[in-house]
Design an enzyme around this catalytic site. Structure first.
Site, mmCIF file in Angstrom:
data_model
loop_
_atom_site.group_PDB
_atom_site.id
_atom_site.type_symbol
_atom_site.label_atom_id
_atom_site.label_comp_id
_atom_site.label_asym_id
_atom_site.label_seq_id
_atom_site.Cartn_x
_atom_site.Cartn_y
_atom_site.Cartn_z
ATOM 1 N N LEU A 130 0.813 -1.252 0.062
ATOM 2 C CA LEU A 130 0.195 -0.093 -0.067
ATOM 3 C C LEU A 130 0.500 1.028 -0.241
ATOM 4 O O LEU A 130 1.299 2.250 -1.014
ATOM 5 C CB LEU A 130 -0.366 -0.142 1.098
ATOM 6 C CG LEU A 130 -2.200 1.323 0.974
ATOM 7 C CD1 LEU A 130 -2.457 1.694 0.194
ATOM 8 C CD2 LEU A 130 -1.961 0.995 2.695
ATOM 9 N N ASP A 131 1.420 1.394 1.410
ATOM 10 C CA ASP A 131 2.534 2.488 1.209
ATOM 11 C C ASP A 131 3.308 2.537 2.304
ATOM 12 O O ASP A 131 3.823 1.856 3.152
ATOM 13 C CB ASP A 131 2.156 3.441 2.160
ATOM 14 C CG ASP A 131 2.235 4.563 2.234
ATOM 15 O OD1 ASP A 131 3.969 4.891 2.027
ATOM 16 O OD2 ASP A 131 2.429 6.166 3.255
ATOM 17 N N PRO A 132 4.397 1.479 1.085
ATOM 18 C CA PRO A 132 4.604 2.449 -0.687
ATOM 19 C C PRO A 132 4.308 0.838 -1.092
ATOM 20 O O PRO A 132 4.354 -0.315 -0.967
ATOM 21 C CB PRO A 132 6.623 1.569 0.300
ATOM 22 C CG PRO A 132 6.826 0.688 0.880
ATOM 23 C CD PRO A 132 6.312 0.814 1.819
ATOM 24 N N ASP A 135 0.871 4.366 -3.657
ATOM 25 C CA ASP A 135 1.127 5.472 -3.500
ATOM 26 C C ASP A 135 2.300 5.613 -4.739
ATOM 27 O O ASP A 135 1.963 6.554 -5.743
ATOM 28 C CB ASP A 135 1.934 6.260 -2.442
ATOM 29 C CG ASP A 135 3.184 4.857 -1.892
ATOM 30 O OD1 ASP A 135 3.570 4.046 -2.548
ATOM 31 O OD2 ASP A 135 3.124 5.159 -0.980
ATOM 32 N N CYS A 164 -0.806 8.890 3.587
ATOM 33 C CA CYS A 164 -1.361 7.352 3.755
ATOM 34 C C CYS A 164 -1.852 7.110 4.882
ATOM 35 O O CYS A 164 -1.169 7.441 6.120
ATOM 36 C CB CYS A 164 -0.706 6.189 2.872
ATOM 37 S SG CYS A 164 -1.793 4.873 2.655
#
Length: 391
Positions: A130-132, A135, A164
């Site tokens: 997700l993050d990283p 994004d 995030c």
């Protein structure tokens, strides 16, 4: 370099913690050779049962030696273990010519092994969660669209933000519930953040002290910078002719978080490693995410490019502006965090299996074109997000 290690279709998913979700099920639909490694075979079997995957993946008791013994050239190892353990897993992959994937940032210990991995013909996929992860996809897409609209050589300035956060779907007084390791949350607050503001580099020794309000679709949040944003200017391919007025990658929290955490910040300022570890345990016990709670993931990435010298807010007088928003709430089947981490990672593994990722280091999808492809595939897989063009 030797020939690329031809994928066998066997995937070793190592760890079944809070971020293991429907992405594992997607892999089981894609290949019959999935093995789930956990502390014991019984725990692995229990995790498969919780995910509705009994009989569709093999439960295995994890030790590094046990995993290594079953690795064959062309297998894929997916590490859901804490980041410090990635290097040991990657070393085993290099020795056995097995591909490697994780959702974490690239550590120095992993980066040191990339030349050997490239020489062995294996893929090292990182930053694919997700993050990283997502994004990066949003950022590459926005930069690619802006470059197509404006041109690389056009003198311009821009504002880029990427925030995030995993937050409670129903706000509580603490404005947070822990959905991942509390010690990691606290240590992130202890790490200085570097970013670009008002056209110059800035450093927040205590990131929360740079917290500011951030409004999304009529809802107020709080955001603060996290880690080192500056290297991502180059990683995202922003043209040299464009000057950054703002470039920040950071963390998003519910409105009121800064005030609710005041006592925590006081302890973070004064505590040593032992005190912070003790605080993490206290907070985990006081503010856990329980099976009855629903989590929420919000990821907002925006880019606004302005005529040279313009300093308006994002979108004001912009030559081009665009934004992505992912806003998901967990359900009884899985948390939003598990969905948002495991599905992009599983997609990356599928690209290893189909041979479309080259040997060596990959960070999610490293170009605008590949990112657009990944985003289309994630949307087809049911990961919902919106794109908006204009101020």
């Amino acid at each position: 370099m030797t020939e690329p290690a031809a994928p066998t279709g066997t995937v070793h998913w190592v760890g079944a913690g809070l971020s293991t979700g429907s992405g594992l099920a997607a892999l089981c639909e894609h290949t019959d050779g999935v093995r789930l490694w956990h502390r014991t075979a019984e725990r692995a079997a229990g995790a498969l049962d919780r995910l509705g995957l009994t009989g569709r993946a093999e439960p295995c008791a994890y030790t590094l030696d046990a995993l290594t013994a079953r690795l064959a050239p062309g297998d894929v190892v997916v590490s859901m273990l804490p980041a410090p353990e990635h290097a040991g897993l990657l070393a085993a992959c290099v020795a056995r010519r097995a591909h490697f994937a994780c959702s974490s940032y690239v550590s120095d210990a992993v980066l040191e092994q990339v030349p050997a991995a490239t020489g062995a013909g294996i893929v090292v996929l990182t930053e694919a969660g997700l993050d990283p992860g997502v994004d990066h996809l949003f950022a590459h897409s926005l930069v690619g669209r802006a470059r197509a609209a404006i041109g690389d050589g056009t003198a311009a300035s821009y504002r880029f933000t990427s925030y995030c956060g995993g937050v409670p779907a129903i706000p509580d007084d603490f404005r947070y519930r822990f959905s991942w390791a509390p010690l990691g949350v606290l240590n992130a607050l202890r790490s200085p953040a570097r970013y670009i503001e008002d056209g110059a580099e800035a450093v927040a020794e205590r990131p929360w002290e740079a917290t500011r309000g951030h409004r999304l679709d009529g809802e107020d949040f709080e955001v603060y910078p996290n880690r080192d944003s500056v290297p991502f200017v180059r990683q995202y391919g922003l043209p040299d002719a464009w000057q950054p007025l703002t470039f920040v990658r950071g963390t998003l929290r519910l409105d009121g978080w800064l005030r609710a955490w005041d006592a925590v910040f006081a302890q973070v300022r004064q505590g040593d490693d032992a005190a912070i570890a003790a605080l993490a345990q206290e907070l985990a016990a006081a503010h856990p995410t329980t099976p009855d709670d629903r989590d929420r993931v919000v990821l907002a990435v925006s880019l606004a490019v302005h005529p040279s010298g313009a300093r308006g807010d994002a979108g004001e007088g912009a030559v081009w502006a665009g934004s992505y928003l992912l806003d998901l709430v967990g359900d009884e089947e899985e948390s939003a965090m598990a969905r948002c981490v495991s599905r992009p990672l599983a997609l990356g593994v599928r690209h290893i299996l189909d041979g479309s990722l080259p040997p060596g280091l990959s960070r999610a999808a490293g170009t605008a074109a590949r990112s657009e492809q990944w985003l289309r595939e994630l949307a087809d897989d049911g990961l919902e997000f919106t794109f908006r063009e204009g101020g």
